[in-house]
Design an enzyme around this catalytic site. Structure first.
Site, PDB file in Angstrom:
ATOM      1  N   LEU A  86     -33.533  82.088  62.963  1.00  0.00           N
ATOM      2  CA  LEU A  86     -33.372  81.628  61.577  1.00  0.00           C
ATOM      3  C   LEU A  86     -32.321  80.522  61.517  1.00  0.00           C
ATOM      4  CD1 LEU A  86     -33.455  84.981  59.544  1.00  0.00           C
ATOM      5  CD2 LEU A  86     -35.333  83.568  60.422  1.00  0.00           C
ATOM      6  N   ALA A  87     -32.747  79.368  61.015  1.00  0.00           N
ATOM      7  CA  ALA A  87     -31.817  78.233  60.962  1.00  0.00           C
ATOM      8  C   ALA A  87     -32.099  77.349  59.762  1.00  0.00           C
ATOM      9  CB  ALA A  87     -31.923  77.423  62.246  1.00  0.00           C
TER      10      ALA A  87
ATOM     11  N   GLY B 235     -30.700  77.795  56.701  1.00  0.00           N
ATOM     12  CA  GLY B 235     -29.567  77.695  55.777  1.00  0.00           C
ATOM     13  C   GLY B 235     -28.969  76.291  55.805  1.00  0.00           C
TER      14      GLY B 235
ATOM     15  N   ARG C  89     -20.802  74.678  53.456  1.00  0.00           N
ATOM     16  CA  ARG C  89     -19.355  74.740  53.680  1.00  0.00           C
ATOM     17  C   ARG C  89     -18.913  73.962  54.925  1.00  0.00           C
ATOM     18  NH1 ARG C  89     -17.738  80.627  53.987  1.00  0.00           N
ATOM     19  NH2 ARG C  89     -19.959  81.107  54.067  1.00  0.00           N
TER      20      ARG C  89
ATOM     21  N   ASN D  74     -19.838  79.146  59.526  1.00  0.00           N
ATOM     22  CA  ASN D  74     -20.116  78.648  58.174  1.00  0.00           C
ATOM     23  C   ASN D  74     -19.193  77.508  57.786  1.00  0.00           C
ATOM     24  OD1 ASN D  74     -22.186  80.631  57.326  1.00  0.00           O
ATOM     25  ND2 ASN D  74     -20.524  82.063  57.714  1.00  0.00           N
TER      26      ASN D  74
ATOM     27  N   LYS E  97     -16.134  50.544  89.311  1.00  0.00           N
ATOM     28  CA  LYS E  97     -17.418  50.712  88.644  1.00  0.00           C
ATOM     29  C   LYS E  97     -18.519  50.331  89.612  1.00  0.00           C
ATOM     30  CE  LYS E  97     -19.950  47.851  86.970  1.00  0.00           C
ATOM     31  NZ  LYS E  97     -20.651  46.712  86.353  1.00  0.00           N
TER      32      LYS E  97
ATOM     33  N   ASN F  82      -8.057  47.875 103.040  1.00  0.00           N
ATOM     34  CA  ASN F  82      -6.904  47.979 102.163  1.00  0.00           C
ATOM     35  C   ASN F  82      -7.022  46.917 101.074  1.00  0.00           C
ATOM     36  OD1 ASN F  82      -4.258  47.807 100.987  1.00  0.00           O
ATOM     37  ND2 ASN F  82      -3.558  49.029 102.727  1.00  0.00           N
TER      38      ASN F  82
ATOM     39  N   TYR G 229     -18.759  39.101  87.008  1.00  0.00           N
ATOM     40  CA  TYR G 229     -19.505  38.794  85.794  1.00  0.00           C
ATOM     41  C   TYR G 229     -19.229  37.357  85.372  1.00  0.00           C
ATOM     42  CZ  TYR G 229     -21.138  39.683  80.969  1.00  0.00           C
ATOM     43  OH  TYR G 229     -21.802  39.667  79.775  1.00  0.00           O
TER      44      TYR G 229
HETATM   45  C1  UD1 Z   1     -27.083  88.225  56.377  1.00  0.00           C
HETATM   46  C2  UD1 Z   1     -27.565  89.674  56.253  1.00  0.00           C
HETATM   47  C3  UD1 Z   1     -26.349  90.599  56.277  1.00  0.00           C
HETATM   48  C4  UD1 Z   1     -25.561  90.372  57.547  1.00  0.00           C
HETATM   49  C5  UD1 Z   1     -25.161  88.908  57.671  1.00  0.00           C
HETATM   50  C6  UD1 Z   1     -24.540  88.659  58.999  1.00  0.00           C
HETATM   51  C7  UD1 Z   1     -29.577  89.621  54.881  1.00  0.00           C
HETATM   52  C8  UD1 Z   1     -30.140  89.825  53.540  1.00  0.00           C
HETATM   53  N1  UD1 Z   1     -28.263  89.808  55.008  1.00  0.00           N
HETATM   54  O1  UD1 Z   1     -26.310  87.951  55.232  1.00  0.00           O
HETATM   55  O2  UD1 Z   1     -26.769  91.961  56.199  1.00  0.00           O
HETATM   56  O3  UD1 Z   1     -24.391  91.196  57.545  1.00  0.00           O
HETATM   57  O4  UD1 Z   1     -26.321  88.074  57.576  1.00  0.00           O
HETATM   58  O5  UD1 Z   1     -24.052  87.327  59.054  1.00  0.00           O
HETATM   59  O6  UD1 Z   1     -30.303  89.334  55.803  1.00  0.00           O
HETATM   60  N2  UD1 Z   1     -31.484  81.840  56.583  1.00  0.00           N
HETATM   61  C9  UD1 Z   1     -32.718  81.195  56.570  1.00  0.00           C
HETATM   62  N3  UD1 Z   1     -33.419  81.150  55.401  1.00  0.00           N
HETATM   63  C10 UD1 Z   1     -32.962  81.713  54.247  1.00  0.00           C
HETATM   64  C11 UD1 Z   1     -31.710  82.364  54.284  1.00  0.00           C
HETATM   65  C12 UD1 Z   1     -30.989  82.421  55.455  1.00  0.00           C
HETATM   66  O7  UD1 Z   1     -33.163  80.675  57.570  1.00  0.00           O
HETATM   67  O8  UD1 Z   1     -33.660  81.625  53.242  1.00  0.00           O
HETATM   68  C13 UD1 Z   1     -30.744  81.880  57.841  1.00  0.00           C
HETATM   69  C14 UD1 Z   1     -29.419  81.152  57.768  1.00  0.00           C
HETATM   70  O9  UD1 Z   1     -29.564  79.815  58.226  1.00  0.00           O
HETATM   71  C15 UD1 Z   1     -28.541  81.963  58.726  1.00  0.00           C
HETATM   72  C16 UD1 Z   1     -29.105  83.375  58.628  1.00  0.00           C
HETATM   73  O10 UD1 Z   1     -30.412  83.223  58.105  1.00  0.00           O
HETATM   74  O11 UD1 Z   1     -28.665  81.533  60.059  1.00  0.00           O
HETATM   75  C17 UD1 Z   1     -28.271  84.281  57.747  1.00  0.00           C
HETATM   76  O12 UD1 Z   1     -28.191  83.721  56.449  1.00  0.00           O
HETATM   77  P1  UD1 Z   1     -26.935  83.941  55.541  1.00  0.00           P
HETATM   78  O13 UD1 Z   1     -27.167  83.330  54.246  1.00  0.00           O
HETATM   79  O14 UD1 Z   1     -25.700  83.577  56.287  1.00  0.00           O
HETATM   80  O15 UD1 Z   1     -26.986  85.556  55.378  1.00  0.00           O
HETATM   81  P2  UD1 Z   1     -25.907  86.454  54.726  1.00  0.00           P
HETATM   82  O16 UD1 Z   1     -26.100  86.450  53.246  1.00  0.00           O
HETATM   83  O17 UD1 Z   1     -24.571  86.128  55.230  1.00  0.00           O
HETATM   84 CA    CA Z   2     -23.738  84.422  56.942  1.00  0.00          CA
END
Ligand code: UD1
Ligand code: CA
Length: 452
Positions: free
Chosen positions: A6-7, A9, A13, A222, A346, A372, A382
């Protein structure tokens, strides 16, 4: 197994134009650390769920084996995994990783996947300060009943210190059913992946928890403060690994490895050195303080004194380099070569036992053995448009402050007198000079300022 990273987000921040997961720890993008950990498990599918900066991600990450899945809009972690489902293989287990949790270890993931056979396995950690995390809620028998998010938790639940790392492994077929049943009826109006835990309990699927090796392993990034904290953790772990392999570090807290550093026995590294790319230090190499080495190989017994800068270069055994030496790309030094202060090389091949000890520039050159090179020598390689080669054969002595106007060859055993500007080849075993003969003018007076 399948792996979903999952990436999506945004990483607000970070206050950066760069997508969060492309920020680097130990010289490598956060998400690349995660991809490498994922690959170590040899899954059938690795799915990367992205939302922001797709183009930047694709150009930065060299990963032809990834399945790219766009999540737009981002409606929560459960929604994110849902987007990946159509792309997953019919493998029994699916492992969910976070692209911003870079220090996750393959051994831990193996244990988690093992625990997930016919079960849902959650990677957890006990935190003194659990604020912000989803809490692991257990019944009186100690069985996990659900995960509650911070924002949805009661005061009693917020007191729980066992938290969800977010990394879970679960049966693929069940996951698909549970995701379809998710709702966003919660404080953040998101589809929580964590809600599948309650569903698994209701379906009688066992829940297992696996502890992380430490908080560091599941820490996410974050902010740039957290990025710097994880950088320190990663560097400390690298330093410890090197010391366990027999490297002596003047101070493990003052070492930065941004790539791969491979060391032989009895290597010593003084403080504040930076290693980038792939660097090899053979047995008994000594690196002085504040050296920078990038894609370099240093032969056994060589010593680099303080502030030496080496990039895309090779130093043979028993070299004596620096202080303040600069070896630029294409430099290859054979055994026992000395390169002293303020000497820049170089694209230069230098054969055994040759020396350039003070204030020189040697570029596009082939230098023989036992040569030497005097202080202040410059290869004029150059002409403003083209580069030319200088060849200096074995046993040559180049006097101080000499310019070698390339292309030019100095024959074996030749000597160039100090201050020579060499524009044609110098014959072997001969003294060549180009400077004006010294004269002293009797009666010569310095010019005087006119008297007022
Ligand atoms: C999530 C967990 C929480 C856990 C915490 C650990 C859920 C609901 N909660 O919370 O239990 O303790 O991680 O850090 O899962 N992401 C997406 N798409 C989205 C939302 C998030 O790809 O729609 C990805 C973000 O890029 C990130 C990860 O999921 O890599 C976690 O998202 P984040 O928003 O940090 O989750 P938390 O609310 O902190
Ligand atoms: Ca998080």
């Amino acid at each position: 197994m399948n792996i979903v990273i999952l990436a999506a987000g945004q990483g607000k921040r970070m206050h950066s134009n760069l997508p969060k997961v492309l920020h680097q720890v130990a010289g490598k993008a956060l998400v690349s650390h995660v991809i490498d950990a994922a690959r170590s498990l040899t899954p059938q599918t690795i799915c990367l769920v992205y939302g922001h900066g797709g183009d930047a991600l694709r150009t930065s990450i060299d990963a032809p084996d990834l399945v790219w899945v766009l999540q737009e809009p981002q409606l929560g972690t459960g929604h994110a995994v849902q987007q990946a489902m159509p792309h997953l293989a019919a493998a029994p287990t699916t492992l969910v990783l976070y692209g911003d949790v870079p220090l996750i270890q393959p051994a831990t993931l193996q244990a988690l996947v093992h625990a997930a056979r016919d079960a849902l396995a959650i990677l957890t950690v006990e935190l003194a300060e659990p604020s912000g995390y989803g809490r692991i809620v257990r019944d009186s028998a100690g069985e996990v009943v659900r995960i509650v998010e911070q924002k949805d938790a009661s005061a009693a639940e917020r007191a729980i210190r066992e938290v969800n790392s977010g990394i879970v492994a679960l049966p693929t077929v069940r996951l698909a059913e549970w995701l379809a049943a998710l709702s966003n009826d919660n404080a953040q109006q998101e589809y929580y992946l964590t809600d599948v835990v309650g569903m698994a309990v209701a379906a009688g699927v066992p829940i297992r928890t696996v502890p992380a090796q430490g908080e560091w392993e599941v820490l996410g990034v974050n902010s740039k403060v957290q990025l710097a904290e994880l950088e320190r953790v990663a560097q400390r772990r690298t330093a410890e690994r090197l010391m366990e392999q027999g490297v002596r570090l003047a101070d493990p807290a003052r070492l930065d490895v941004r790539g791969e550093l491979v060391c032989g026995r009895d290597v010593f590294i003084d403080v504040n050195c930076v290693f980038e790319g792939r660097v090899l230090l053979d047995e008994a190499v000594e690196i002085g303080p504040c050296c920078v080495l990038k894609n370099a190989s240093i032969g056994a017994g060589s010593r680099l004194a303080a502030f030496s800068h080496i990039e895309d270069a090779t130093v043979g055994p028993d070299g004596v380099i620096g202080p303040f030496a600069r070896l630029r790309p294409g430099t290859e030094l054979a055994a026992g070569v000395h390169v002293g202060n303020f000497v820049e090389l170089k694209n230069a091949k230098v054969a055994a036992q040759s020396k350039a000890n003070h204030l020189a520039y040697v570029g596009d050159a082939i230098i023989g053995s036992r040569v030497n090179i005097g202080a202040g020598t410059i290869t004029c390689n150059y002409d403003g448009a083209n580069k030319f080669k200088t060849i200096i054969e074995d046993d040559v002595f180049i006097g101080s402050d000499t310019q070698l106007v390339a292309p030019v060859t100095v024959g074996r055993g030749a000597t160039l007198g100090a201050g020579t500007t060499l524009t044609r080849d110098a014959p072997p075993d001969t003294l060549t000079l180009s400077r004006v003969r010294q004269v002293s003018l009797a009666g010569w007076k310095r010019p005087q300022k006119p008297k007022k």
